[in-house]
Design a protein around this motif. Structure first.
Motif, PDB file in Angstrom:
ATOM      1  N   MET A 116       0.744  -1.146   0.036  1.00 58.07           N
ATOM      2  CA  MET A 116       0.027  -0.042   0.030  1.00 58.07           C
ATOM      3  C   MET A 116       0.988   1.226   0.141  1.00 58.07           C
ATOM      4  O   MET A 116       1.953   1.213   0.747  1.00 58.07           O
ATOM      5  N   GLN A 117       0.601   2.072  -0.823  1.00 53.32           N
ATOM      6  CA  GLN A 117       1.128   3.425  -1.135  1.00 53.32           C
ATOM      7  C   GLN A 117       0.564   4.425  -0.371  1.00 53.32           C
ATOM      8  O   GLN A 117      -0.617   4.522  -0.647  1.00 53.32           O
ATOM      9  N   THR A 118       1.014   5.476   0.316  1.00 51.75           N
ATOM     10  CA  THR A 118       0.318   6.755   0.750  1.00 51.75           C
ATOM     11  C   THR A 118       0.723   7.962  -0.072  1.00 51.75           C
ATOM     12  O   THR A 118       1.829   8.234  -0.353  1.00 51.75           O
ATOM     13  N   VAL A 119      -0.404   8.491  -0.365  1.00 51.01           N
ATOM     14  CA  VAL A 119       0.035  10.027  -1.300  1.00 51.01           C
ATOM     15  C   VAL A 119      -0.515  11.066  -0.369  1.00 51.01           C
ATOM     16  O   VAL A 119      -1.829  10.849  -0.411  1.00 51.01           O
ATOM     17  N   ARG A 120      -0.041  12.222   0.084  1.00 49.86           N
ATOM     18  CA  ARG A 120      -0.532  13.178   0.660  1.00 49.86           C
ATOM     19  C   ARG A 120      -0.555  14.464  -0.278  1.00 49.86           C
ATOM     20  O   ARG A 120       0.445  14.880  -0.735  1.00 49.86           O
ATOM     21  N   PHE A 121      -1.742  15.161  -0.252  1.00 45.49           N
ATOM     22  CA  PHE A 121      -1.860  16.373  -1.166  1.00 45.49           C
ATOM     23  C   PHE A 121      -2.836  17.258  -0.593  1.00 45.49           C
ATOM     24  O   PHE A 121      -3.735  16.757   0.065  1.00 45.49           O
ATOM     25  N   CYS A 122      -2.755  18.461  -1.018  1.00 49.09           N
ATOM     26  CA  CYS A 122      -3.887  19.594  -0.856  1.00 49.09           C
ATOM     27  C   CYS A 122      -4.556  19.777  -1.951  1.00 49.09           C
ATOM     28  O   CYS A 122      -3.929  19.944  -3.004  1.00 49.09           O
ATOM     29  N   SER A 123      -5.755  20.016  -2.187  1.00 55.48           N
ATOM     30  CA  SER A 123      -6.608  20.315  -3.192  1.00 55.48           C
ATOM     31  C   SER A 123      -7.835  21.258  -2.875  1.00 55.48           C
ATOM     32  O   SER A 123      -8.174  21.076  -1.532  1.00 55.48           O
ATOM     33  N   GLN A 124      -8.531  21.596  -3.881  1.00 56.02           N
ATOM     34  CA  GLN A 124      -9.750  22.396  -3.575  1.00 56.02           C
ATOM     35  C   GLN A 124     -10.839  21.645  -4.163  1.00 56.02           C
ATOM     36  O   GLN A 124     -10.669  21.622  -5.586  1.00 56.02           O
ATOM     37  N   ALA A 125     -12.006  21.398  -3.619  1.00 56.11           N
ATOM     38  CA  ALA A 125     -13.180  20.852  -4.398  1.00 56.11           C
ATOM     39  C   ALA A 125     -13.785  22.033  -5.330  1.00 56.11           C
ATOM     40  O   ALA A 125     -13.902  23.192  -4.578  1.00 56.11           O
ATOM     41  N   ASP A 126     -14.385  21.864  -6.247  1.00 56.61           N
ATOM     42  CA  ASP A 126     -15.195  22.816  -6.920  1.00 56.61           C
ATOM     43  C   ASP A 126     -16.468  23.211  -6.456  1.00 56.61           C
ATOM     44  O   ASP A 126     -16.803  22.888  -5.403  1.00 56.61           O
ATOM     45  N   GLU A 127     -17.132  24.234  -7.134  1.00 51.99           N
ATOM     46  CA  GLU A 127     -18.558  24.519  -6.561  1.00 51.99           C
ATOM     47  C   GLU A 127     -19.427  23.378  -6.630  1.00 51.99           C
ATOM     48  O   GLU A 127     -20.418  23.401  -5.921  1.00 51.99           O
ATOM     49  N   ASN A 128     -19.367  22.319  -7.160  1.00 54.17           N
ATOM     50  CA  ASN A 128     -20.300  21.057  -7.128  1.00 54.17           C
ATOM     51  C   ASN A 128     -19.784  19.976  -5.826  1.00 54.17           C
ATOM     52  O   ASN A 128     -20.134  19.131  -5.968  1.00 54.17           O
ATOM     53  N   GLY A 129     -18.481  20.425  -5.282  1.00 60.86           N
ATOM     54  CA  GLY A 129     -18.113  19.538  -4.412  1.00 60.86           C
ATOM     55  C   GLY A 129     -17.346  18.470  -5.059  1.00 60.86           C
ATOM     56  O   GLY A 129     -17.194  17.402  -4.131  1.00 60.86           O
ATOM     57  N   GLN A 130     -16.922  18.428  -6.114  1.00 59.21           N
ATOM     58  CA  GLN A 130     -15.964  17.483  -6.958  1.00 59.21           C
ATOM     59  C   GLN A 130     -14.652  17.691  -6.909  1.00 59.21           C
ATOM     60  O   GLN A 130     -14.229  18.963  -6.674  1.00 59.21           O
ATOM     61  N   LEU A 131     -13.862  16.683  -6.885  1.00 58.60           N
ATOM     62  CA  LEU A 131     -12.283  17.107  -6.416  1.00 58.60           C
ATOM     63  C   LEU A 131     -11.714  16.035  -7.807  1.00 58.60           C
ATOM     64  O   LEU A 131     -12.147  14.902  -7.936  1.00 58.60           O
ATOM     65  N   GLN A 132     -10.811  16.646  -8.447  1.00 58.35           N
ATOM     66  CA  GLN A 132     -10.380  15.924  -9.529  1.00 58.35           C
ATOM     67  C   GLN A 132      -8.882  15.723  -9.012  1.00 58.35           C
ATOM     68  O   GLN A 132      -8.123  16.561  -8.946  1.00 58.35           O
ATOM     69  N   LEU A 133      -8.365  14.407  -9.502  1.00 56.14           N
ATOM     70  CA  LEU A 133      -6.821  14.081  -8.984  1.00 56.14           C
ATOM     71  C   LEU A 133      -6.243  13.459 -10.392  1.00 56.14           C
ATOM     72  O   LEU A 133      -6.764  12.850 -11.014  1.00 56.14           O
ATOM     73  N   GLN A 134      -4.997  14.042 -10.362  1.00 58.88           N
ATOM     74  CA  GLN A 134      -4.203  13.473 -11.374  1.00 58.88           C
ATOM     75  C   GLN A 134      -2.884  13.079 -10.906  1.00 58.88           C
ATOM     76  O   GLN A 134      -2.061  13.961 -10.379  1.00 58.88           O
ATOM     77  N   LEU A 135      -2.563  11.903 -10.521  1.00 55.26           N
ATOM     78  CA  LEU A 135      -1.533  11.051 -10.054  1.00 55.26           C
ATOM     79  C   LEU A 135      -0.651  10.542 -11.070  1.00 55.26           C
ATOM     80  O   LEU A 135      -1.199   9.900 -12.013  1.00 55.26           O
ATOM     81  N   ASP A 136       0.574  11.023 -11.425  1.00 55.92           N
ATOM     82  CA  ASP A 136       1.539  10.655 -12.524  1.00 55.92           C
ATOM     83  C   ASP A 136       2.089   9.145 -12.258  1.00 55.92           C
ATOM     84  O   ASP A 136       2.503   8.640 -13.352  1.00 55.92           O
ATOM     85  N   HIS A 137       2.232   8.600 -11.169  1.00 53.98           N
ATOM     86  CA  HIS A 137       2.962   7.710 -10.817  1.00 53.98           C
ATOM     87  C   HIS A 137       2.066   6.394 -10.745  1.00 53.98           C
ATOM     88  O   HIS A 137       2.673   5.418  -9.927  1.00 53.98           O
ATOM     89  N   LEU A 138       0.831   6.191 -11.144  1.00 49.65           N
ATOM     90  CA  LEU A 138       0.095   5.218 -11.028  1.00 49.65           C
ATOM     91  C   LEU A 138       0.500   4.058 -11.741  1.00 49.65           C
ATOM     92  O   LEU A 138       0.844   4.268 -12.905  1.00 49.65           O
ATOM     93  N   PRO A 139       0.453   2.797 -11.259  1.00 49.25           N
ATOM     94  CA  PRO A 139       0.776   1.631 -12.266  1.00 49.25           C
ATOM     95  C   PRO A 139      -0.378   1.682 -13.436  1.00 49.25           C
ATOM     96  O   PRO A 139      -1.696   1.963 -13.387  1.00 49.25           O
ATOM     97  N   VAL A 140       0.104   1.284 -14.585  1.00 47.75           N
ATOM     98  CA  VAL A 140      -0.633   1.354 -15.904  1.00 47.75           C
ATOM     99  C   VAL A 140      -1.393  -0.038 -15.915  1.00 47.75           C
ATOM    100  O   VAL A 140      -0.949  -1.099 -15.638  1.00 47.75           O
ATOM    101  N   ASN A 141      -2.642  -0.039 -16.379  1.00 47.99           N
ATOM    102  CA  ASN A 141      -3.570  -1.355 -16.618  1.00 47.99           C
ATOM    103  C   ASN A 141      -3.820  -2.083 -15.434  1.00 47.99           C
ATOM    104  O   ASN A 141      -3.499  -3.411 -15.519  1.00 47.99           O
ATOM    105  N   GLN A 142      -3.699  -1.604 -14.049  1.00 46.69           N
ATOM    106  CA  GLN A 142      -4.055  -2.476 -12.991  1.00 46.69           C
ATOM    107  C   GLN A 142      -5.357  -1.739 -12.387  1.00 46.69           C
ATOM    108  O   GLN A 142      -5.421  -0.445 -12.314  1.00 46.69           O
ATOM    109  N   ASN A 143      -5.874  -2.692 -11.532  1.00 53.62           N
ATOM    110  CA  ASN A 143      -7.130  -2.211 -10.636  1.00 53.62           C
ATOM    111  C   ASN A 143      -6.492  -1.629  -9.420  1.00 53.62           C
ATOM    112  O   ASN A 143      -5.568  -2.087  -8.854  1.00 53.62           O
TER     113      ASN A 143
END
Length: 85
Positions: free
Chosen positions: A1-28
């Motif tokens: 298990m890996q832990t990633v900590r970051f700060c972000s802001q939810a938009d006016e609809n309460g949605q949060l969009q994440l983009q993590l560059d080091h995710l394994p490809v083609n894995q659940n």
């Protein structure tokens, strides 16, 4: 298990969009989000007359002084309570 900590802001609809560059490809992946608000939310001041905890300490002392009598009033054959001497 890996832990990633970051700060972000939810938009006016309460949605949060994440983009993590080091995710394994083609894995659940299972992603767990635990969040904590970093900006204080203002709440209306509480009314001490409506707060039961305030009444516990600043209320009338007759409940403590007359506790046995108050409890005895609730004891009757169908109440399920009994008096032990």
């Amino acid at each position: 298990m890996q832990t990633v900590r970051f700060c972000s802001q939810a938009d006016e609809n309460g949605q949060l969009q994440l983009q993590l560059d080091h995710l394994p490809v083609n894995q659940n992946l299972e992603i767990v989000v635990v969040y904590q608000s970093v900006s204080p939310q203002t709440t209306a001041p509480s009314n001490p007359d409506e707060d039961p905890i305030v009444g516990l300490f600043s209320g009338d002392s007759h409940f403590a002084e007359d506790s046995e009598e108050i409890l005895e009033q609730g004891i009757h054959p169908s109440s399920g309570w009994t008096w032990k001497s």
